[in-house]
Design a protein around this motif. Structure first.
Motif, PDB file in Angstrom:
ATOM      1  N   ASP A 143      53.714  31.536  48.879  1.00 36.13           N
ATOM      2  CA  ASP A 143      53.740  31.837  47.447  1.00 36.13           C
ATOM      3  C   ASP A 143      52.732  30.969  46.726  1.00 36.13           C
ATOM      4  O   ASP A 143      52.337  29.891  47.208  1.00 36.13           O
ATOM      5  N   VAL A 144      52.335  31.419  45.541  1.00 34.68           N
ATOM      6  CA  VAL A 144      51.385  30.688  44.713  1.00 34.68           C
ATOM      7  C   VAL A 144      51.900  30.675  43.271  1.00 34.68           C
ATOM      8  O   VAL A 144      52.408  31.693  42.782  1.00 34.68           O
ATOM      9  N   VAL A 145      51.771  29.505  42.621  1.00 31.74           N
ATOM     10  CA  VAL A 145      52.100  29.359  41.197  1.00 31.74           C
ATOM     11  C   VAL A 145      50.849  28.840  40.506  1.00 31.74           C
ATOM     12  O   VAL A 145      50.269  27.833  40.931  1.00 31.74           O
ATOM     13  N   VAL A 146      50.409  29.521  39.461  1.00 32.89           N
ATOM     14  CA  VAL A 146      49.206  29.133  38.728  1.00 32.89           C
ATOM     15  C   VAL A 146      49.621  28.629  37.356  1.00 32.89           C
ATOM     16  O   VAL A 146      50.357  29.308  36.628  1.00 32.89           O
ATOM     17  N   PRO A 164      53.888  36.142  45.594  1.00 28.26           N
ATOM     18  CA  PRO A 164      53.342  36.029  46.952  1.00 28.26           C
ATOM     19  C   PRO A 164      51.864  35.690  46.912  1.00 28.26           C
ATOM     20  O   PRO A 164      51.107  36.201  46.076  1.00 28.26           O
ATOM     21  N   ALA A 165      51.427  34.862  47.853  1.00 28.80           N
ATOM     22  CA  ALA A 165      50.056  34.353  47.817  1.00 28.80           C
ATOM     23  C   ALA A 165      49.028  35.471  47.910  1.00 28.80           C
ATOM     24  O   ALA A 165      48.068  35.505  47.131  1.00 28.80           O
ATOM     25  N   ALA A 166      49.202  36.390  48.847  1.00 29.72           N
ATOM     26  CA  ALA A 166      48.197  37.438  49.027  1.00 29.72           C
ATOM     27  C   ALA A 166      48.024  38.255  47.756  1.00 29.72           C
ATOM     28  O   ALA A 166      46.897  38.509  47.303  1.00 29.72           O
ATOM     29  N   GLU A 167      49.114  38.655  47.166  1.00 21.84           N
ATOM     30  CA  GLU A 167      49.061  39.489  45.957  1.00 21.84           C
ATOM     31  C   GLU A 167      48.508  38.714  44.773  1.00 21.84           C
ATOM     32  O   GLU A 167      47.635  39.214  44.037  1.00 21.84           O
ATOM     33  N   ASN A 217      44.757  37.716  45.179  1.00 13.87           N
ATOM     34  CA  ASN A 217      43.936  38.913  45.082  1.00 13.87           C
ATOM     35  C   ASN A 217      43.783  39.343  43.633  1.00 13.87           C
ATOM     36  O   ASN A 217      42.705  39.763  43.197  1.00 13.87           O
ATOM     37  N   ARG A 218      44.874  39.222  42.854  1.00 11.67           N
ATOM     38  CA  ARG A 218      44.812  39.608  41.448  1.00 11.67           C
ATOM     39  C   ARG A 218      43.953  38.638  40.634  1.00 11.67           C
ATOM     40  O   ARG A 218      43.255  39.028  39.705  1.00 11.67           O
ATOM     41  N   LEU A 219      43.984  37.369  41.024  1.00 11.47           N
ATOM     42  CA  LEU A 219      43.246  36.369  40.260  1.00 11.47           C
ATOM     43  C   LEU A 219      41.770  36.305  40.629  1.00 11.47           C
ATOM     44  O   LEU A 219      40.895  36.216  39.755  1.00 11.47           O
ATOM     45  N   PHE A 220      41.488  36.345  41.936  1.00 10.63           N
ATOM     46  CA  PHE A 220      40.134  36.066  42.397  1.00 10.63           C
ATOM     47  C   PHE A 220      39.491  37.208  43.156  1.00 10.63           C
ATOM     48  O   PHE A 220      38.398  37.056  43.683  1.00 10.63           O
ATOM     49  N   GLY A 221      40.169  38.329  43.279  1.00  9.34           N
ATOM     50  CA  GLY A 221      39.606  39.452  44.016  1.00  9.34           C
ATOM     51  C   GLY A 221      39.976  39.406  45.478  1.00  9.34           C
ATOM     52  O   GLY A 221      40.603  38.451  45.955  1.00  9.34           O
ATOM     53  N   PRO A 222      39.625  40.428  46.223  1.00  9.47           N
ATOM     54  CA  PRO A 222      39.978  40.479  47.667  1.00  9.47           C
ATOM     55  C   PRO A 222      39.397  39.289  48.404  1.00  9.47           C
ATOM     56  O   PRO A 222      38.269  38.851  48.149  1.00  9.47           O
ATOM     57  N   ARG A 223      40.188  38.751  49.326  1.00  7.66           N
ATOM     58  CA  ARG A 223      39.756  37.593  50.111  1.00  7.66           C
ATOM     59  C   ARG A 223      39.025  38.061  51.363  1.00  7.66           C
ATOM     60  O   ARG A 223      39.426  39.039  52.000  1.00  7.66           O
ATOM     61  N   PRO A 224      37.972  37.378  51.776  1.00 11.41           N
ATOM     62  CA  PRO A 224      37.282  37.731  53.017  1.00 11.41           C
ATOM     63  C   PRO A 224      38.142  37.401  54.223  1.00 11.41           C
ATOM     64  O   PRO A 224      39.091  36.633  54.143  1.00 11.41           O
ATOM     65  N   ALA A 225      37.802  38.007  55.320  1.00  8.89           N
ATOM     66  CA  ALA A 225      38.543  37.748  56.562  1.00  8.89           C
ATOM     67  C   ALA A 225      38.349  36.297  56.976  1.00  8.89           C
ATOM     68  O   ALA A 225      37.291  35.714  56.768  1.00  8.89           O
ATOM     69  N   PRO A 226      39.373  35.706  57.589  1.00  5.28           N
ATOM     70  CA  PRO A 226      39.248  34.300  57.989  1.00  5.28           C
ATOM     71  C   PRO A 226      38.240  34.112  59.097  1.00  5.28           C
ATOM     72  O   PRO A 226      38.093  34.958  59.976  1.00  5.28           O
ATOM     73  N   SER A 227      37.524  33.023  59.034  1.00  8.50           N
ATOM     74  CA  SER A 227      36.581  32.643  60.081  1.00  8.50           C
ATOM     75  C   SER A 227      37.283  31.706  61.044  1.00  8.50           C
ATOM     76  O   SER A 227      38.360  31.202  60.769  1.00  8.50           O
ATOM     77  N   PRO A 228      36.686  31.459  62.203  1.00  8.30           N
ATOM     78  CA  PRO A 228      37.340  30.564  63.169  1.00  8.30           C
ATOM     79  C   PRO A 228      37.627  29.186  62.613  1.00  8.30           C
ATOM     80  O   PRO A 228      38.569  28.529  63.016  1.00  8.30           O
TER      81      PRO A 228
END
Length: 580
Positions: free
Chosen positions: A538-541, A552-555, A558-569
């Motif tokens: 979860d995320v609280v701003v 929830p963090a993903a939602e 995504n709403r605040l900063f746009g879609p997240r890129p796929a994780p790198s190694p």
């Protein structure tokens, strides 16, 4: 001094009444035996020298020798009585002050500089020295001045008027010096407190002072405060010295007046030579305590200021010491309802939260710009900052009804600046749960991911870490602080910017540690790290103390900063824009 400020001292002095009675009795005998030498001298002059009374001289010498030996025994006993009083006052006042400080709310501790709290423990020394030192002996000797005055009336009645006049002059001088010196001492103490506060700040930030070369900027400020302290000290010293010198002059004038008047009465055969000499000797015992009182007003003034200062602290409200509710280990569900908190009643609220629920288990990240209230929120969750309105619930129970010890056992806390003590690694971890065994310490260190660092050190867990952990790296200090927070196995763990001082590798190791902790605990972290955010459920701003987004963090991200890129190694890298 107000009654409220004095009341705290009375219960401490009350058990010492019997000791004080012993002190008064000892002082009575000491002052009575002080009459032996003047009377011995008078008898020698009047009965031995004029009549060749060798047998009388022998008897007088033996008698006065025995009295002097008894006087030594009584003085030694009085010294031991004073040591007993000093010990009991040190233990009682010092322990009470330490307990009070540890039970004061955090806001009360933060409202004053560190130098103020250090001054309080010096105030304990001042009270001990006044109540059980030379000042106390002076006060016990003062009432016996009238005994010496009575003896003078008996053996040298013609000189009585001279003594009465001089005694009144000394009393007036002591009264005048008390008023002047007390005021000067108060001003000196105030400027010294300001100077000491600056020195404490410089010492606390000595690394920054050296690194940024702040000595040039701080020197004028220190010189100004030091000059004020020196000026006030000189003024106070000049005032006190003036009265002391006046008292010494008055003593010499009294001796001259006494000898002159006595000589006239001897010529008129109304006074003997021995009586005049004895009265001169007794005059020192008569004027001595009052003359000492003139120079002792600085001590009395410091004593009154110390009692007032400690009385103000003891009168402050403190945290709950007894729990209003007994309960089992909570699961870690936290709810804030209509919470409002402000650092100052005149300033806008630093936190305004209508409702926030933190689900048990998993990681919750708190985001927001600098000054948005993230650290304040953590301290509200921990109960360090009680809200002015609203309440904080832990598993449905208001945390205001629990003690600090209970909350610390349920909610572990790792501040952004980890404070470690100048002790061993083992001791620093064990401070989180006094009395814990070695197995609990090892388990906490392994969970915090610091065990493999510690065992590689030459002395292992017995390694001294230096002042504030100066012998360890920032990452090691952070891990030890986490281990200390975990030693009691709390169901909730709060971390403030845990990766701020870590390199990338250490940050990734911390991510694995937090992910494991989140499986069995409620973990709340203040962070903007792209390494740590992906493991948060979860995320609280926050913005200006209010919640602008939560969920929830993903939602939410995504709403605040746009879609997240796929994780790198190496870990997921996301931009959080201005939320830093």
């Amino acid at each position: 001094m107000s009654d409220d400020r004095e009341n705290w001292l009375k219960p401490i002095l009350e058990p010492l009444r019997s000791v004080m009675r012993e002190l008064l009795i000892a002082s009575l005998f000491i002052n009575l035996m002080a009459l032996a030498v003047p009377i011995f001298v008078m008898q020698v002059y009047d009965r031995v020298i004029g009549h060749n009374g060798l047998a009388t001289l022998q008897g007088l010498t033996i008698g006065v020798a025995l009295l002097l030996g008894f006087d030594w025994v009584i003085r030694t006993s009085r010294g031991r009585i004073m040591q007993t009083m000093a010990l009991r006052i040190d233990v009682d006042v010092g322990t009470r002050l330490f307990d009070k400080m540890t039970h004061l709310p955090l806001r009360s501790l933060e409202s004053r500089p560190a130098s103020f709290w250090q001054t309080l423990f010096r105030d304990v020394d001042t009270i001990r020295n006044t109540v059980s030192g030379a000042t106390a002996i002076l006060l016990t000797d003062l009432p016996f001045v009238f005994i010496f005055l009575g003896v003078i009336f008996v053996i040298g009645r013609p000189l009585a008027l001279v003594f009465v006049v001089l005694l009144a002059a000394f009393a007036l001088l002591a009264w005048a010096s008390g008023r002047s010196v007390s005021e000067a001492t108060g001003k000196e103490k105030n400027v010294q407190t300001g100077r000491d506060a600056l020195i404490a700040e410089i010492i606390a930030g000595r690394a920054t002072v050296k690194a940024v070369a702040l000595d040039g900027a701080l020197r004028p400020l220190w010189e100004e405060r030091q000059a004020d302290a020196i000026e006030q000290s000189i003024r106070r010293g000049a005032t006190a010295d003036g009265f002391v010198n006046l008292g010494q002059t008055l003593t010499m004038l009294g001796s001259v007046a006494l000898t002159t008047v006595g000589a006239l009465f001897i010529i008129d055969h109304e006074l003997s030579m021995g009586a005049l000499i004895a009265c001169n000797m007794l005059s020192g015992r008569l004027y001595g305590p009052i003359n000492q009182l003139v120079g002792a007003w600085k001590g009395f003034s410091s004593f009154r200021q110390s009692v007032d200062r400690l009385g103000d602290v003891f009168a402050e409200s403190e945290e709950r010491r007894d729990s209003g509710l007994r309960r089992e280990r909570p699961t870690g569900r936290i709810v804030l309802e209509n919470v409002t908190f402000a650092y100052d009643p005149a300033s806008p609220p630093a936190a305004r939260i209508e409702r926030l629920e933190i689900r048990p288990g998993g990681l919750t990240a708190i985001l927001g710009r600098n000054g948005s209230g993230k650290t304040t929120l953590l301290k509200i969750l921990l109960g360090l900052y009680p809200p002015a309105e609203g309440r904080v619930l832990l598993d449905g129970a208001d945390i205001a009804q629990f003690t600090r010890t209970e909350l610390a056992g349920w909610i572990g806390y790792v501040p952004q600046e980890c404070v470690l003590f100048n002790a061993t690694i083992r001791d620093n971890i064990a401070y989180g749960a006094p009395g814990c065994d070695d197995e609990a310490i090892l388990a906490a260190a392994r969970t915090a991911g610091v065990h493999h660092y510690i065992v590689d050190l030459p002395d292992g867990y017995a390694t001294p870490i230096g002042e504030a952990g100066s012998r360890l790296s920032a990452g090691q200090r952070q891990r030890i602080a986490i281990a200390r927070a975990l030693i009691g196995d709390p169901p909730v763990l709060l971390l403030d910017e845990p990766s701020a001082s870590l390199d990338r590798q250490a940050e990734e190791e911390l991510r694995a540690t937090l992910a494991e902790l989140g499986q069995s605990r409620t973990v709340v972290i203040v962070t903007h790290s792209p390494v740590l955010l992906p493991i948060c459920r979860d995320v609280v701003v926050l913005d200006k103390g209010a919640i602008t987004a939560a969920g929830p963090a993903a939602e939410t991200l995504n709403r605040l900063f746009g879609p997240r890129p796929a994780p790198s190694p190496a870990g997921l890298h996301i931009s959080v824009g201005g939320a830093t």
